[in-house]
Structure formats: structure tokens, C-alpha cells
Write a protein that holds these residues in place. Sequence first.
Motif, mmCIF file in Angstrom:
data_model
loop_
_atom_site.group_PDB
_atom_site.id
_atom_site.type_symbol
_atom_site.label_atom_id
_atom_site.label_comp_id
_atom_site.label_asym_id
_atom_site.label_seq_id
_atom_site.Cartn_x
_atom_site.Cartn_y
_atom_site.Cartn_z
ATOM 1 N N LYS A 78 0.855 -1.181 0.000
ATOM 2 C CA LYS A 78 0.000 0.000 0.000
ATOM 3 C C LYS A 78 0.896 1.237 0.000
ATOM 4 C CE LYS A 78 -3.703 -2.311 2.560
ATOM 5 N NZ LYS A 78 -4.478 -2.327 3.829
ATOM 6 N N LEU A 79 0.655 2.141 -0.904
ATOM 7 C CA LEU A 79 1.473 3.335 -1.039
ATOM 8 C C LEU A 79 1.006 4.405 -0.057
ATOM 9 C CD1 LEU A 79 3.699 4.782 -2.700
ATOM 10 C CD2 LEU A 79 1.869 5.589 -4.219
ATOM 11 N N ILE A 80 1.945 4.952 0.697
ATOM 12 C CA ILE A 80 1.622 6.054 1.602
ATOM 13 C C ILE A 80 2.473 7.272 1.234
ATOM 14 C CG2 ILE A 80 0.901 4.546 3.503
ATOM 15 C CD1 ILE A 80 3.564 5.077 4.850
ATOM 16 N N VAL A 81 1.892 8.440 1.400
ATOM 17 C CA VAL A 81 2.575 9.698 1.132
ATOM 18 C C VAL A 81 2.312 10.631 2.299
ATOM 19 C CG1 VAL A 81 2.757 11.690 -0.391
ATOM 20 C CG2 VAL A 81 2.350 9.418 -1.369
ATOM 21 N N ASN A 82 3.381 11.195 2.846
ATOM 22 C CA ASN A 82 3.263 12.091 4.007
ATOM 23 C C ASN A 82 2.505 11.430 5.153
ATOM 24 O OD1 ASN A 82 4.602 14.194 2.624
ATOM 25 N ND2 ASN A 82 2.675 14.855 1.673
ATOM 26 N N GLY A 83 2.749 10.149 5.334
ATOM 27 C CA GLY A 83 2.160 9.426 6.456
ATOM 28 C C GLY A 83 0.723 8.997 6.274
ATOM 29 N N LYS A 84 0.170 9.180 5.073
ATOM 30 C CA LYS A 84 -1.236 8.839 4.844
ATOM 31 C C LYS A 84 -1.354 7.872 3.673
ATOM 32 C CE LYS A 84 -2.936 13.302 6.547
ATOM 33 N NZ LYS A 84 -3.723 14.524 6.213
ATOM 34 N N THR A 85 -2.300 6.937 3.788
ATOM 35 C CA THR A 85 -2.527 5.997 2.702
ATOM 36 C C THR A 85 -3.138 6.712 1.512
ATOM 37 O OG1 THR A 85 -4.692 5.420 3.612
ATOM 38 C CG2 THR A 85 -2.821 4.046 4.269
ATOM 39 N N THR A 86 -2.845 6.210 0.325
ATOM 40 C CA THR A 86 -3.330 6.848 -0.902
ATOM 41 C C THR A 86 -4.410 6.025 -1.596
ATOM 42 O OG1 THR A 86 -1.647 5.747 -2.238
ATOM 43 C CG2 THR A 86 -1.075 7.885 -1.274
ATOM 44 N N GLY A 87 -4.626 4.804 -1.147
ATOM 45 C CA GLY A 87 -5.573 3.927 -1.819
ATOM 46 C C GLY A 87 -4.976 3.235 -3.027
ATOM 47 N N ARG A 88 -3.694 3.448 -3.276
ATOM 48 C CA ARG A 88 -3.024 2.828 -4.405
ATOM 49 C C ARG A 88 -1.977 1.819 -3.922
ATOM 50 N NH1 ARG A 88 -0.365 7.631 -7.210
ATOM 51 N NH2 ARG A 88 -0.396 8.437 -5.074
ATOM 52 N N ASP A 89 -1.669 0.866 -4.798
ATOM 53 C CA ASP A 89 -0.645 -0.128 -4.507
ATOM 54 C C ASP A 89 0.589 0.117 -5.366
ATOM 55 O OD1 ASP A 89 -2.285 -1.368 -2.696
ATOM 56 O OD2 ASP A 89 -2.961 -2.928 -4.093
ATOM 57 N N THR A 90 1.711 -0.407 -4.911
ATOM 58 C CA THR A 90 2.938 -0.367 -5.701
ATOM 59 C C THR A 90 3.695 -1.671 -5.479
ATOM 60 O OG1 THR A 90 4.919 0.929 -6.224
ATOM 61 C CG2 THR A 90 4.362 0.689 -3.898
ATOM 62 N N THR A 91 4.548 -2.032 -6.392
ATOM 63 C CA THR A 91 5.340 -3.258 -6.269
ATOM 64 C C THR A 91 6.764 -2.899 -5.859
ATOM 65 O OG1 THR A 91 4.037 -4.377 -7.975
ATOM 66 C CG2 THR A 91 6.202 -5.295 -7.468
ATOM 67 N N VAL A 92 7.271 -3.591 -4.847
ATOM 68 C CA VAL A 92 8.621 -3.322 -4.355
ATOM 69 C C VAL A 92 9.464 -4.591 -4.426
ATOM 70 C CG1 VAL A 92 7.796 -1.525 -2.800
ATOM 71 C CG2 VAL A 92 8.038 -3.855 -1.942
ATOM 72 N N GLY A 93 10.777 -4.411 -4.516
ATOM 73 C CA GLY A 93 11.725 -5.515 -4.496
ATOM 74 C C GLY A 93 12.736 -5.325 -3.383
ATOM 75 N N VAL A 94 13.685 -6.236 -3.293
ATOM 76 C CA VAL A 94 14.698 -6.203 -2.235
ATOM 77 C C VAL A 94 15.953 -5.510 -2.745
ATOM 78 C CG1 VAL A 94 16.133 -7.590 -0.692
ATOM 79 C CG2 VAL A 94 13.793 -8.316 -1.216
ATOM 80 N N ASP A 95 16.307 -4.406 -2.109
ATOM 81 C CA ASP A 95 17.494 -3.639 -2.501
ATOM 82 C C ASP A 95 18.697 -3.920 -1.613
ATOM 83 O OD1 ASP A 95 16.103 -1.849 -4.529
ATOM 84 O OD2 ASP A 95 14.930 -1.396 -2.730
ATOM 85 N N ALA A 96 18.456 -4.390 -0.396
ATOM 86 C CA ALA A 96 19.533 -4.604 0.569
ATOM 87 C C ALA A 96 19.102 -5.687 1.552
ATOM 88 C CB ALA A 96 19.862 -3.305 1.300
ATOM 89 N N VAL A 97 20.052 -6.159 2.336
ATOM 90 C CA VAL A 97 19.802 -7.301 3.214
ATOM 91 C C VAL A 97 20.429 -7.068 4.584
ATOM 92 C CG1 VAL A 97 20.327 -9.741 3.572
ATOM 93 C CG2 VAL A 97 19.673 -8.962 1.299
ATOM 94 N N ALA A 98 19.701 -7.437 5.635
ATOM 95 C CA ALA A 98 20.252 -7.490 6.992
ATOM 96 C C ALA A 98 20.383 -8.963 7.364
ATOM 97 C CB ALA A 98 19.336 -6.766 7.975
ATOM 98 N N THR A 99 21.609 -9.432 7.589
ATOM 99 C CA THR A 99 21.806 -10.867 7.796
ATOM 100 C C THR A 99 23.088 -11.131 8.561
ATOM 101 O OG1 THR A 99 21.809 -13.022 6.673
ATOM 102 C CG2 THR A 99 23.055 -11.230 5.637
#
Length: 588
Positions: A264-285
Motif C-alpha cells: 500500500k502506497l503512503i505519502v506524508n504518512g497517509k494511505t493513498t488507496g493505491r498499490d505499488t510493487t517493491v523488491g529487495v534492494d539490501a539485506v540485513a543478515t
Amino acid sequence: MALKLRPAGKVLIIAAVVTAGIFAVRWYQNRPKDVNGSIEVGKVALPDAPEASLQGNAVKLPLPGNEEAVNGGTQIIWERMAWNSQFGGMYANGGVRTTKGSLFDKAHLDVTYIRQDDCNKQMADLVKFANEYKSNPNTPGVLITFMGDGMPAFMTSLAKELESLGPEYQPIIIPVSHGKSYGEDQVMGPVSWKQDAKNALGKCVAGVLRDGDINILLKWAGDNGLKVNPDETTYDGNAINLIAANDFLDAPNKYITGYTEKRKLIVNGKTTGRDTTVGVDAVATWTPGDVNVATKKGGLVTIASTRQYASQMSNQTIAIKKWAYDHRTDIENMIIALAQAGDQVRSFNEAKEFAAEVSTKLYQEQNAAYWLKYFNGVEEKDIQGLKVNLGGSAVFNLNDMANTYGLGDDKVDRYKAVYNTFGNLMVKMYPNIMPSFLPYEKAVDKSFLFSVISNHPELLQGKAIETKYAEQITEAVSTKSYAIQFETGSAAIKPASYKLLDEIFESAVVAEGLKLGVYGHTDNKGSNDVNGPLSQKRAEAVRTYLLRKGLKENQIEAKGYGAEKPVADNDTEAGRSRNRRVEIVLGE
């Protein structure tokens, strides 16, 4: 074959109070550098190694035997996860159960180690023991060991679970810390993040949520003034986002396989009602997750690690207070044995190799060469040709233990800084789950260690682990501006800024592997002849404050730049206000 710990095994527990569940708590392994041969010193051959702690007429102790001691001593069940910082404990016990001729045998202790990677089970076993011990004081003792930065959450939950038994049966951290993560735990990200931390904004990091490695990310982000989105179901383009992993091997696997998910996409701390697709850019391991990244896909480098945040992940042990006080002599003898073991492992290859053998027997995975390699740590090239650091642990002697708890020469309580830093961090990130945490003074009992230090000064001959700082910072790990208040036209710090300076001090203590840069800046009002010297004096004033708190002379550099490096428009009051700042840089 890659090392595989159960998912619950290295996960930080954040428990809510009575009805809330327990998050998973996390654990680790670690290791310093390998030795480079030997030189003759006094009566014995000492390894020519950075971590060698014994000097002069050092005595190499005979290695423990393989036969169980069965010495009739105090029986203890000690639960511990697979983690290389415990090499000192492996040597001291001689085996999975105390062996003949070992240091624990000489201390008349009968200790059985149990590998327990499930921290929920660790907590349940300690609660069960407390109930049984209250009814039968002959019940064998139970100890559990895991990472220091996870203790505020774990201890808070455990104290609540034991509340009904009364104050005598509360948990305490006993100062038998015999090692720490020293590089193995890390956040791996694109090279661009090292060039400018702001490049991490809008990116996603895979890791076990509320885990010690995610703690590294949170500290790094905080030191760089970057926001972190704690909600793993949403995406904030102005923050670092977290992607939940099932375990420490799943986190790098998500990066390697190109995992994506909808948010769920949020802007300025508020939900927008839209979705977006994200991938993995970095890892904590941690190892071997970092090895998998390097060998199967590459492209990520160390952004921050426990080699840099050198005080973060010390090895800590919990006991029930009543049992600990009933067995004070046993605990003090345990500290003495572990202190001697730390010096032996740090100074003699044979002792280190022996500890690796015991680790293999206890963990029932890999072989001694594997545990030894990643105890020492290695630098290799990944599949894309980038240099990467893998592994790294350290063991403690008595001086290291003293330094950990503020009983060393500099009086800096490193573990207090860690405990409070990450306790406050968890409260800030997850206020509904963990609104507060058990105070450090109630959690840690230093009396056992204080007694050993007072009565056995001869054990302090071993050299403590020491960071060698560069003359000046050439590569920043983090940079953040602070609005420290000074008297007008003066370098006198206003008392209102002392709390802020104390936070900077604690941050530097946790990140003891990094040099601290204090850089003074002004706006462009006034002449360079005034602004330059004033900014230098203000930087020096901050440095002096931090030195008085206990940081080392060679750990801090102070410079004044006057109006040379503005970060905002000097034509507006708001801009000039931003330019009047003290920058704190942690780097190498």
C-alpha cells in the motif's frame, strides 16, 4: 553446505506484557582475524596476531581432556545458540559436558551445554526452572545466553512472566559475558548507499523484523537522520522500508531470487488507496547469509556491521536471582575460568582450534574448520568482483568484561549504552507492543564481576580488545547534523544541550569501532576571521564534553569550517538556522 539455524533461533524477542505474544529474538556468531605465525616471547611462543592478549612470560595451559569430569560439582544446564562469540566458553568447559582438566572442572562446576536456537523455548525453560527451584533448591541451575542488544525486550517480558514468584525469582543478567559479534552481523546494500546514505530512502531492506541485524539498520539510519517505515505492509518513498524475512537465510534469498511484493502506497504518512510493487534492494543478515549474497548474486557491500558497531552485540547471560545469589562463589569461579579461557583463545592457536572442535560437537553442524574460519572472519571478492567482509567474532578476557560493564579504567559502561540505546529504539519503533522496558539497573547485577576484579588483579594482565583509529576520517559511515545550543558568540555549551550530547556519547560508545568526527559550522553572518575560529572552538567544546564522558582522545577529531559548507540558503533566517550546526560523523 550452508549453516542452517531454525527460524526462531536468532530473532529478537519483543514481548508485550501479560497478554501480548513474544516476538522472536535473535542470535549470532562472530570472530576476529586469523593469526600470522608465532614469535618467541618469554617462555612460550605467542601467535603474532592482533587479538593476542597475553604478554611477556605468558603460560599456555594444557588443553582440556575429552573424558567427562563427573566431578560432583554444581550442576548447570546452559542453553546457548550456535554462535562463535562463545569460543571462550567452549574452551573453558572442554566439551558439551565439563571434561577432565578443563577450567570449569578446576572450578568444581559440572556444566552441560545445550544448543537451543528457539528463544521462546529458552524463556519457557528458565521460567520452569524458577518454579522448580523455589520448591527444590537442589534443582540443577539453568542459564541462557544470547545477544546484548536484544536483552531489553527479552528481560522485560521474562520479568513479567516471573512476577508471581516474587522479587527473589526475577531474572538478572550476570556479567559472564565472554565474547561479542565483531563483524559477522551486517547490513549489506548497494555501493551508492556508502556514497550517500540518502540513496537508501525509498529502498527496501529484507531481514527478520525486530532482529539484531535490523537493529544495525535502525542505528545506521538514525545516525544518518533517515526515516524508517516500521510497517512492513506499506511503502513510503521518503523512508527506508522493511521486507519481512522468515529467517536469516530467507532474507538474502529474497534478494538473490529477485523477490517482489505489493505494498500500500503512503505519502506524508497517509494511505493513498493505491498499490505499488517493491523488491529487495539490501539485506540485513549474518554468516552464512552474507556468504550466500556474495557467492550467488553479489553486488552488495557492507553498509554497517558489528565490526563498526563494536559494542552492540556482546554475549550476555541470564540467571534467576535467587539461584545466582545462592551460588555466588560458583558464578565468580565461572567468571575467573572464562577470563582465563578468553586469554588462551586469543593468544594460542591450539586453544582456538580446540574451541572450534567443541563448537562442532555442540552445534552438530559443519566442521571445526568452518567454525574457525568464520570466527576469524575473511575478506573475499563476491561474484561481481566487489570486496566483501564475511564473519568475525571476538572472545573476552577479564579486562574486556570489566570494560563492558563500566568497571574498567575509563569507567565507560558500554553495555548500559547498548541496553538503553536499543531499549529506547524498540519503544520508539513499537510503542504499542513495548511501551517501556526493564531499567538497566534492575536488569544487570555487576556485583559478581566486581568481586572477581577486586580479589584477582593478577587476571587483569591480559590485554583488552582495542580499536586502532585512523588519524582522520576518510570514509563516513554516517553523518547527522545537531542543533547544539551555545551562548551567543561563544563556545560555551548551554545546559539544555547536555541531553543531546549524552545521546551522541551513547551512539559513539555503541559504534566503538568507528572514529567520531565533530565538525562545527556557522551561517555567513559575520566575517570569516570570526566564524572560522568560533566554529573550531565550538567543535572543540563538544569534543571536550565527550572526552570527559569517557571517549578516548584518538577516537575523536574536531574541526571548524565556519561558513564554508552551507546546507541551506543563507539568505533566509530558516536557512541560516540550518547552517548553524554541529555535524557528527562516524567513520573510518
